[in-house]
Structure formats: C-alpha cells, structure tokens
Design a protein around this motif. Structure first.
Motif, PDB file in Angstrom:
ATOM      1  N   ARG A 310       0.708  -1.213  -0.052  1.00 26.92           N
ATOM      2  CA  ARG A 310       0.034   0.010   0.035  1.00 26.92           C
ATOM      3  C   ARG A 310       0.914   1.221  -0.002  1.00 26.92           C
ATOM      4  N   ARG A 346       1.473  -1.081  -5.342  1.00 24.20           N
ATOM      5  CA  ARG A 346      -0.090  -0.610  -5.783  1.00 24.20           C
ATOM      6  C   ARG A 346       0.339   1.011  -5.917  1.00 24.20           C
ATOM      7  N   LYS A 354      -7.558   8.170   3.602  1.00 22.21           N
ATOM      8  CA  LYS A 354      -6.315   8.181   3.810  1.00 22.21           C
ATOM      9  C   LYS A 354      -6.104   9.482   3.168  1.00 22.21           C
ATOM     10  N   GLU A 445     -12.042  -4.115  -7.410  1.00 20.52           N
ATOM     11  CA  GLU A 445     -12.752  -3.739  -6.140  1.00 20.52           C
ATOM     12  C   GLU A 445     -13.894  -2.638  -6.371  1.00 20.52           C
ATOM     13  N   GLY A 466      -9.867  -6.775  -4.571  1.00 15.63           N
ATOM     14  CA  GLY A 466      -9.540  -5.937  -3.192  1.00 15.63           C
ATOM     15  C   GLY A 466     -11.059  -5.970  -2.727  1.00 15.63           C
ATOM     16  N   THR A 467     -11.301  -7.250  -1.843  1.00 16.75           N
ATOM     17  CA  THR A 467     -12.628  -7.487  -1.293  1.00 16.75           C
ATOM     18  C   THR A 467     -13.379  -6.636  -0.147  1.00 16.75           C
ATOM     19  N   ASN A 468     -12.245  -5.679   0.474  1.00 16.77           N
ATOM     20  CA  ASN A 468     -12.647  -4.779   1.148  1.00 16.77           C
ATOM     21  C   ASN A 468     -13.520  -3.747   0.645  1.00 16.77           C
ATOM     22  N   ASP A 469     -12.952  -3.133  -0.455  1.00 16.02           N
ATOM     23  CA  ASP A 469     -13.834  -2.442  -1.239  1.00 16.02           C
ATOM     24  C   ASP A 469     -14.944  -3.013  -2.068  1.00 16.02           C
ATOM     25  N   ARG A 479     -17.737   0.612   4.656  1.00 13.05           N
ATOM     26  CA  ARG A 479     -16.697  -0.162   5.558  1.00 13.05           C
ATOM     27  C   ARG A 479     -16.022   0.401   6.741  1.00 13.05           C
ATOM     28  N   CYS A 516      -6.842  -9.815  -2.291  1.00 10.75           N
ATOM     29  CA  CYS A 516      -5.960  -9.187  -1.498  1.00 10.75           C
ATOM     30  C   CYS A 516      -6.476  -8.326  -0.081  1.00 10.75           C
ATOM     31  N   GLY A 517      -8.059  -8.584  -0.516  1.00  7.07           N
ATOM     32  CA  GLY A 517      -8.847  -7.899   0.750  1.00  7.07           C
ATOM     33  C   GLY A 517      -8.716  -8.757   1.846  1.00  7.07           C
TER      34      GLY A 517
HETATM   35  C1  PEP Z   1      -9.223  -3.623  -0.801  1.00  6.68           C
HETATM   36  O1  PEP Z   1     -10.268  -2.862  -0.935  1.00  6.68           O
HETATM   37  O2  PEP Z   1     -10.006  -4.875  -0.429  1.00  6.68           O
HETATM   38  C2  PEP Z   1      -7.890  -3.516  -0.747  1.00  6.68           C
HETATM   39  C3  PEP Z   1      -7.169  -4.550  -0.623  1.00  6.68           C
HETATM   40  O3  PEP Z   1      -7.506  -2.163  -0.341  1.00  6.68           O
HETATM   41  P1  PEP Z   1      -7.443  -1.243   0.689  1.00  6.68           P
HETATM   42  O4  PEP Z   1      -7.988  -2.214   1.893  1.00  6.68           O
HETATM   43  O5  PEP Z   1      -6.240  -0.641   0.979  1.00  6.68           O
HETATM   44  O6  PEP Z   1      -8.780  -0.243   0.182  1.00  6.68           O
END
Ligand code: PEP
Ligand code: MG
Length: 591
Positions: A310, A346, A354, A445, A466-469, A479, A516-517
C-alpha cells in the motif's frame, strides 16, 4: 459503552466494546493516565528582562529538540524508521522560526513570560490546525499538543524531567496517548493499551502494533475513569475491554493467550514449507505490507512475496509528498530485501480515510466514492509519473509488479497504463535502469470492474481482487461505519458469485488472479477461494502461517466441490454452515 455486567457500583465487572487496533490479549493491573493539568504560569516581566526571557524560550525549544531527536533515534533502532518519522513532525514544529518569532514578539511587546507567550502561540496554531479543511491537520493536533507540553514542561520544571516510569507491568488506560508518550512507556512494563481516541491508522496504533502491545480504542474515558481500579483485560483481537474481571474471565483469557502463543510457535515451524494442498495444488501465499521495514516480518512468517504494497502509507503523516528518489529508495529496499520473491506495488490509493495533503479535495460527503485513488493519480500526471518512474526503477531487479487501484472501467486502466508507458520512455531516454516490461495488474474492487472483468482481463497481466472495497460497494455498506458493520457479510453469496465471475474471466484469458482484501485471511473463505481456483491469497504477514496450515490440510478436489455447492446457496448463513461442516476437521473451533 458497557454491554454486560455493569451495575451502579463503579468497581463491578464491566465489559466495554471498542475498536481492536492492535491484536493480542493483555491482562494486568489498570493504570489510569489522567490527563495532566498543566498550570501555565502567567506573569508580567520587567522590560529589561525581555531578552533573557526570549533566550530562555529558545533554550527550552533547543532542549525539546534534543529530546525529540533522542526519541527518534531510539524508536528508529528499536522499532523502525517508519515509526521514528513520527518525531520528524515534532522536530519540524520545534524548529519553526515563526513560532519563536511570534512568541518573542509577545514577550517583548506585552511583557509576557515565556511559558505564557509560547502557550498562546501554540493555541493559535492549534486553532489553525483544527480549522484547516480536509481534516489532515487534525491528525497533527496530537503532535502539536505533545510538543507544546514538552516545551512547557521544560520551561516550568527542571530541564528534561524523566518520563514517568512504569515500575510494574500495567495495562495503561488513557483518553489519548501520543506516539512519544507510548514510546516512553514502552520499555517493557506496558502490557496493553485502552484508549478513548485514535483509530487503527493513528500513529499510536501503528506503534502499538509494531511493539506487539495489544490495544483497543474507542472506549469512553468517562467509563474508564469512573469504573477502573483493579485488574483489566484488553482483548485486542475482539476489541473488548473487561474492567474488574471475574476470576473466570481471567482464567478464560489466560487460557486463550496461552493457546494463541502456542499456536504462533507451532505455526512458525511452517515458514519453510510450501502452501500446497494435500493433492499437490500450489496456491501462492503473499503478504500485504504498508512499510518497507515489514520485509523481515514477510520472511519470518513464510510469505512467498508481497501481493499488495500500500504505497500511500509513504505519503501519510507528513507535510510534503515523497519525491521520485525517496519513493525509489523505499520500493527498492523492499524489493531487494525480498528478492527473488515478487513485490506488487500498488500506485497511490489516496482518499477515503487516507487523505494526502496537496492532492485531496476538502470535505467530501462520500469520500470512499469521491476524489480518491486512480482518479486522483490520473488527474495529477506529474506526481503520478514520478511514482511510476520510481516503481519502474525499483523493478530493474526483476521482481516488482505494478498494480492500479480502484479501476472502474477500461478507459481508466488504459490511461494508467499509458502513463506507465510514458514514464518508461522517459527513463529509457535518460538511460536510467528500469523494468522494461513490468507486469501490470488491475485491482478489481468496484462492481463495475467485476462486471467488465472479461474486457479488463484481455488487457491486464493479472487481477487482484480487493474484497474490502468490492464488498462495501456491492453490498452498499460503508466499511468504516461501525453502525452497519454487521451488514458487511464476508460470506455474502452476492460477493462470492461476483468473485467467481472475476476468477472465470481471468481463467478465460489465462491471467492469474489474486485476492488481497481481508477476506483472503478468513479461514473458511480462504478454502473456498482455493476451491474457486484463485492463484494467490495476500494478507498481513502474521496471518500467513495459519492460512498456510489450512491449505496444507485440505485437498484441492474437496475444496472445488465445496465451492461448487456454495455458489448455489442463497444466504451467508448457509454458506458459513456448509463450509464449516465440510472442513470441520481442519478449521477447528475458530471457524
Ligand atoms: C481492498 O479494498 O480490499 C484492498 C485490498 O484495498 P484497501 O483495503 O487498501 O482499500
Ligand atoms: Mg481498496
């Protein structure tokens, strides 16, 4: 707020829920750090004393500067360069000639004593930080207060009074704790931390994690100061704090702590082994890192490389932007430390939570959907190309991959790639060594990218989901909003089917796909992803050993069968129940 066991008696058992900011379990006597009431001496001085008073202030600022430099050195050696940089902003404030000049004017014109004049100037600055748009400077208010307190202490007390010593191991309860405060306490007797303020990304939280001190934030100080007295348990995994725990609580948490430690030791033994299923399918296990200094943790936990670096963390917590050379040095350090393992860098994922000064818009209503990430990079070609040149240069050794965040359509991916090509041509023209043919990936994502996965797969060298987004946008659940966090269901069939579509699109074009989430480190989901045919799972270094153990315990064929069945289910509960049942032998009690 108390959720169980609270009665009117202040010393009764009280369970408080907060935000887990540093993992692990701490048990010990509570030590309340009451906000110190600093009396700021105010007096008038004689006109003939003014210059001596200005000189006294200058000496105090110099002494504070020496203290900060010493702290920086200590933290740099004991913890890491990244954490040590926190003190650079303290040093910057202390060197600010404008603050000294304004305070000196106050001393000379109004005949105020040094403490009073300096305090007034720091208040003026604090108001400016507080009012500054974008919220970025608010982050620095804590630094400002820290510096102000240090100088006032030097002026009012004997020079350089020693920090309060912790004579016995304690769990520290405080409203707020500055990074320098934490580093002063961290000399061995600090078992855990419980704070009212400070998110996961605060400097104090970053330091706590690096120091291995379990911490929970978001616990109201009013509760802590009214009810704490005896022992306290900080559960940094669950984000829970128990004041005045029962013997049963203590036994239970001691047990969990020893199980945790034993498991960590046992898993260390896996670091040299490959992440292969029982029937021989290899799944790359990589690490997500925020700082080049984490290379050591990547190796220690046996990750095969970095699936997500990151890069924005290099831009956070500072006033200026890192230039090409500084970025190059940071990326190169990481790539060299891990070679020949791959390092996926990335590009800047600014915005959302951020905020990067100089790049971000002010007060957005929906920052996660606003001026962030690749959108900011594409509209700021010079800083974007500087970052791309730095990445390409770091890639001269051959193990660096480039990845673009928050792509929503083909146009953005193509535009980002075109900038990378421009950056490459500039380096080539200048004869600077670089990666001529860097693998370039697309993060998936945003749901629109998942829907366009077939098209994107024709142009990208790899995908990283990117599973978080992806989950927040697919499920329409912020989130960062704790009020709706239970709706962000990781086992959601909608999200799983979306991921499966992306994996199939990647398969169709023969490109690898990573996750990568946070979902990649969820034990049962990790097994599902293996069954779906995902090539790489990337997670924080400490999570790698457990997921490696799981992968080594299952057969690829049984994981495939389970994934096929799961993708036909309609609710998150059914998904969870099926995976739990199928893999009960390997998932154990954490599932
Ligand atoms: C995500 O969104 O899953 C991701 C890996 O990126 P970040 O958590 O940095 O937004
Ligand atoms: Mg993201």
């Amino acid at each position: 707020m108390p959720i169980a066991g609270a009665t009117d008696s202040p010393r009764s058992r009280t369970v408080l829920e907060g935000v887990p900011v540093s993992p692990g379990i701490a048990i010990g006597p509570a030590w309340l750090l009451h906000p110190r009431k600093r009396e700021i001496p105010k007096r008038s001085i004689a006109p003939g004393q003014a210059e001596a008073e200005v000189a006294r202030l200058r000496r105090a600022l110099d002494a504070a500067g020496r203290q900060v430099r010493a702290l920086r050195e200590r933290i740099g050696g004991d913890v890491g360069e990244y954490e040590a940089r926190i003190f650079d902003s303290h040093a910057l404030i202390l060197r600010d000639e404008e603050i000294l000049a304004a305070a000196a004017r106050d001393i000379r014109d109004n005949l105020h004593n040094a403490e009073h004049a300096f305090h007034r100037q720091m208040n003026v600055l604090a108001d400016r930080f507080d009012a500054a748009a974008g919220g970025f400077l608010k982050e620095h208010l804590i630094d400002l207060r820290d510096v102000a307190a240090r100088v006032i202490d030097i002026l009012t007390l004997a020079d350089g009074e020693a920090p309060p010593e912790l004579r016995h191991p304690v769990v520290l309860l405080a409203r707020a704790l500055t990074p320098s405060g934490l580093s002063q306490f961290a000399a061995g007797n600090l078992l855990g931390l419980c704070l009212e303020t400070g998110g996961k990304a605060s400097h104090t939280a970053i330091l706590a994690r690096s120091l291995g001190i379990p911490a929970v934030s978001g616990i109201p100080w009013a509760e802590l100061s009214a009810r704490a007295g005896g022992a306290v348990i900080v559960d940094g995994d669950a984000g829970r704090v128990i004041l005045n725990p029962s013997l049963r609580d203590i036994k239970e948490h001691e047990h969990r702590r020893s199980v945790r430690l034993a498991r960590e030791r046992e898993l260390e033994g896996l670091s040299g082994l490959e992440p292969v299923t029982r029937d021989g399918k290899h799944v790359a296990l990589s690490a997500n890192v925020e700082r080049p200094g984490e290379a050591e943790a990547v190796l220690r936990h046996g990750a095969g490389g970095v699936g997500l670096y990151r890069s924005e963390f290099l831009f956070l917590g500072r006033e200026d932007m890192p230039g090409e050379e500084e970025q190059y040095q940071a990326y190169k350090a990481l790539a060299e430390a891990l070679a020949p393992r791959h390092v996926t860098i990335r590009t800047l994922d600014a915005g959302g939570d951020k905020q990067i000064p100089g790049l971000q818009a002010d007060d957005e209503r929906n920052p996660h959907m606003g001026w962030r990430s690749i959108r900011v990079s594409l509209r700021n070609p010079e800083p974007f190309k500087a970052q791309l040149r730095a990445i390409l240069r770091a890639g001269a050794g051959g193990n660096v991959r480039l990845m673009f965040p928050m792509i929503t359509n083909l146009r953005e991916f193509r535009a980002a790639r075109a900038f990378a090509e421009e950056a490459r041509a500039e380096l080539a023209a200048a004869g600077v060594p670089h990666a001529a043919d860097i693998e370039t990936g697309c993060m998936i994502e945003v749901p629109s990218a998942a829907l366009l996965a077939e098209d994107l797969a024709r142009e990208a060298d790899f995908f990283s989901i990117g599973t978080n987004d992806l989950a927040q946008f697919t499920l329409a659940v912020d989130r960062a909003n704790e009020r709706v966090s239970d709706l962000l269901e990781p086992h959601s069939p909608a999200v799983l089917r979306e991921i499966q579509g992306v994996v199939q699109a990647a398969r169709g074009q023969g490109i690898p796909v990573a996750i990568c989430g946070e979902m990649a480190a969820d034990p049962d989901l990790a097994l599902l992803f293996v069954g779906m045919g995902v090539d790489e799972l990337s997670m924080s270094p400490a999570q790698v050993p457990e997921i490696k153990r799981l992968i080594r315990s299952v057969g690829y064929e049984e994981a495939r069968q389970c994934a096929r069945e799961v993708l036909r289910l309609g609710t998150a509960e059914e998904v969870h129940a099926l995976v739990k049942e199928r893999f009960k032998d390997v998932l154990g009690r954490d599932a």
